[in-house]
Scaffold this motif. Structure first.
Motif: not given
Lengths: 182, 583
Positions: A95-99, A104-106, A117-119, A123-124
């Protein structure tokens, strides 16, 4: 991660219950088969040198990083099998988040629905993520997208959950404004 | 006397010294030689990017043209090193850009390379020629576009098994039309389609192109076009090797291959359709290297090719080759130096292919030049290992992975101690060893006694006690890299061999019995070792000293603690106060 649960799943050598280092050691039940680790049991025909034998393995569970084969090699062949998710092995996707500086990995198998999943992702990454809806547009600053088996980037939520987890290769949480532009 | 010898003569003599080891030795002779040597060293290899900082390197060696760096520990390949651990190349690039404006070559392995780093590389070195990224990650196709657009003299762009964020296939089109110096392009790890016409034009105008490894997305129908544009190729990697069988596709492909008189190496072959394999028959006898590890073809088809590869030196295949295929190799590939057999289905308990220890024994009998083996299998026996060691005492690298951890000799149910012991005893030139299966402390006694040239050792699910580790650390004189997982090795062996650790590049131990307290002691005692505990548990501060660490990575360094540790990594024993302090 709860330390108590971790201890129960931690990979160790020695008979169950024999390690006395951590004061929080729990019961000697056989290790919980989380998707992360499980202890590799010896062949049930063999006893160790003390004469006591290990109990036969309950299932063919996987060990992290074993066998020592690079992940891209595992994926090459799995892509050729039926579209069933791997049994008992976890479905880790990046999982990448812009910025954010780190990925991370889920484990998708841990979740039963988009909502869960969104929850987990929220949290992550400590942010609010919302699904896109045709009527209301983007409900939040961040939009979840994923790369599917064909290499296309898709918005989360269009296909049924079961179909999603078999086709999702990786996740990317984009800024909603960038999704509209692209 | 040393100073009466003209400098020019010394410099000329030193120019014949290629190996870094020799140059390091030469620089220790006297101050004059140290000075002479440092001014004319052109290539630097840094096996651990945290062992030294770039400023020290640049200060000592001002005229370097080629830098090679390695980052993460080897077990990062198998997901044992958490994301964010480190190995970022950017700080190095910043310093090198300042210190070596005429740098020509950068080689990186297991490092995090950002687009920012690639852009900086592309703009900082006017004469930049070679970029090789091996098992790297952290960059996207935008970074590749910057390299393509700005590096006017680029000769080599080699992406080996990298994880690239693919935003588009347009990066390739950024090579300007005036760019003609390309000699080697390896994009096999990418999956996005690049513009075929851009690729074709690039290949056409690169008359020096020797290596071209395509990605899966280039269809088989297009291969003959590329091969016709570049019949001088020495190393070729196909894309997906499948499509509906069409005789015109087949015949143009076969003809194109037969035109490649210099072709020595073949790879690719994703999704292979066996009917297309005979198209390569015309080049088989020329091949020295063949990688069929993505070809899920059955043994008979593989044997037909291998039976013609009389000059093969390096073979990489899947276990689909089976024992019968390896028999063919043993008979036909008499020049074989290196054999790699990967598992097709590593997580299935029962073998669905007939590959056993017998295949390897066969090759060890038939191929007298065999030096290097990486073999995944489901069963092994002491007698097979003993045979292999007696057949091939010239082995330098032996890596044998039995898929089931702690699997005993399948014939006798005994540990595989004497089998691997035989390997180290008979193969006196062995520099690399990976073991698996059921192993007791005895095998480590054999290793400590015999493996005097061993440079790298990988151990998993083996041994009974600290004695095992002690045998290795006290006996293996040449050992530089040791990686251990899931073994009952702990504090005693480590603390009894502290000075050994400074003679090694690194030691990795995960899921062993090493305590926080011992790590702290070691770090305190040895100022030139970084003892990095990697532990992702919360509440690390409240874990007692005698608790076991999840993972520890110990390496020698002249740079002290690294400044870029994430919160799950602690360097032990360096702070005077609380060891678990998050600062």
């Amino acid at each position: 991660m709860d330390l108590i649960n971790f201890e129960a799943t931690e990979l160790r050598l020695g008979l169950p219950g024999s390690s006395t280092d951590e004061p929080e050691i729990k019961s000697t039940t056989s290790p919980v088969n989380t998707n992360k680790r499980s202890s590799p049991e010896m062949d049930s025909n063999v006893s160790d040198e003390n004469g006591s034998s290990r109990s036969p393995p309950p299932t063919k569970a996987q060990v992290v990083g074993w066998p020592p084969v690079r992940s891209y090699r595992k994926n090459i062949l799995q892509g050729r099998k039926s579209d069933q998710p791997e049994m008992g092995s976890g479905m880790y996707v990046k999982v990448s988040m812009d910025g954010a500086p780190y990925l991370r990995k889920v484990d998708l198998k841990v979740y039963k629905s988009y909502g869960e999943l969104l929850k987990g992702l929220q949290e992550m990454f400590k942010c609010i993520i919302g699904l896109y809806s045709e009527r209301e547009g983007y409900k939040s600053e961040h939009a979840p997208t994923y790369e599917d088996k064909d290499g296309d980037w898709m918005l989360l939520g269009d296909v049924p959950w079961e179909m999603f987890i078999t086709s999702c290769k990786r996740l990317r949480i984009m800024k909603s404004c960038e999704v509209i532009e692209s | 006397m040393a100073y009466s010898f003209p400098e020019e003569v010394l410099e000329h003599v030193f120019s014949f010294l290629a190996s870094q080891k020799d140059r390091n030795a030469v620089s220790l002779v006297c101050k004059t030689w140290y000075e002479m040597e440092r001014w004319c060293r052109k290539r630097i290899f840094v096996g651990n990017c945290y062992a030294v900082n770039p400023r020290i390197m640049i200060r000592r060696f001002p005229e370097v043209k080629s830098v090679e760096l390695k980052g993460k520990p080897h077990f990062a390949d198998f997901n044992l090193v958490p994301e964010g651990w480190g190995g970022c190349v950017y700080p190095w690039i910043v310093e090198i850009a300042r210190g070596y404006p005429w740098l020509e070559e950068i080689r990186l392995k297991r490092m995090v390379v950002t687009d920012e780093s690639l852009e900086l590389i592309s703009k900082s070195f006017k004469n930049f020629k070679v970029l090789i990224l091996s098992s790297c990650e952290g960059f996207s196709t935008d970074g590749l576009a910057a390299i393509a657009a700005n590096c006017r003299n680029l000769r080599v762009l080699d992406l080996r098994e990298c994880e690239v964020e693919e935003l588009s296939g347009h990066w390739l089109s950024h090579f300007p039309d005036s760019f003609t110096s390309l000699e080697s392009l390896n994009m096999a790890c990418l999956s996005y389609e690049v513009s075929f016409s851009a690729l074709e034009r690039l290949v056409s105008r690169s008359s020096n192109l020797k290596t071209l490894r395509l990605n899966r997305n280039v269809p088989i129908e297009k291969l003959s076009i590329l091969l016709q544009r570049a019949p001088q190729l020495v190393d070729f990697g196909t894309g997906a090797y499948s499509s509906e069988i069409r005789s015109d596709t087949y015949s143009s492909l076969a003809e194109a291959f037969s035109g490649c008189k210099k072709l020595k190496s073949l790879s690719g072959f994703w999704d292979v359709v066996p009917a297309y394999l005979p198209a390569v028959y015309s080049v088989c006898s020329q091949l020295t290297s063949l990688n069929l590890s993505y070809a899920t073809t059955q043994s008979p088809d593989l044997s037909k090719i291998l039976g013609q590869c009389h000059n093969l030196q390096r073979l990489v295949v899947l276990d689909y080759i089976e024992d019968t295929g390896l028999d063919t190799v043993a008979m036909s590939c008499k020049d074989l130096r290196e054999l790699v057999v990967f598992p097709s289905d590593p997580f299935v308990a029962d073998a669905n292919v007939l590959l056993t220890e017998q295949g390897l024994v066969s090759v060890s009998e038939g191929c007298s030049k065999l030096q290097s083996v990486l073999y995944f299998c489901r069963q092994m026996s002491n007698s097979a290992l003993i045979s292999i060691s007696k057949n091939r005492p010239n082995l330098t690298c032996f890596r044998c992975c039995i898929l089931e951890p702690r699997a005993p000799d399948y014939l006798t149910f005994e540990p595989l101690d004497i089998g691997f012991g035989s390997i180290v005893e008979n193969c006196k030139q062995l520099t690399r060893l990976s073991m698996s299966g059921l192993l007791t402390d005895r095998v480590f006694e054999y290793i400590g006694t015999h493996a005097k040239k061993l440079d790298m050792l990988s151990i998993a699910f083996a041994g009974d006690s600290d004695l095992g580790l002690h045998h290795v650390l006290s006996g293996c004189e040449s050992l530089r890299k040791l990686e251990i997982r899931d073994c009952p090795f702990g504090d005693k062996a480590l603390l009894a061999n502290t000075s050994k650790l400074e003679t090694m590049r690194s030691l990795w131990m995960s899921s062993c019995s090493v305590s926080f307290g011992a790590c702290k002691l070691l770090g305190q005692k040895m100022p030139r070792l970084n003892v990095e505990v990697i532990d992702e548990r919360e509440n690390l501060d409240s874990i007692p000293e005698d608790a076991h660490v999840e993972k520890v990575y110990i390496y020698r360094t002249v740079s002290g603690q690294r400044p870029d540790m994430p919160d799950f990594v602690r360097t032990m024993g360096k702070d005077k106060d609380e060891v678990y302090n998050l600062s």
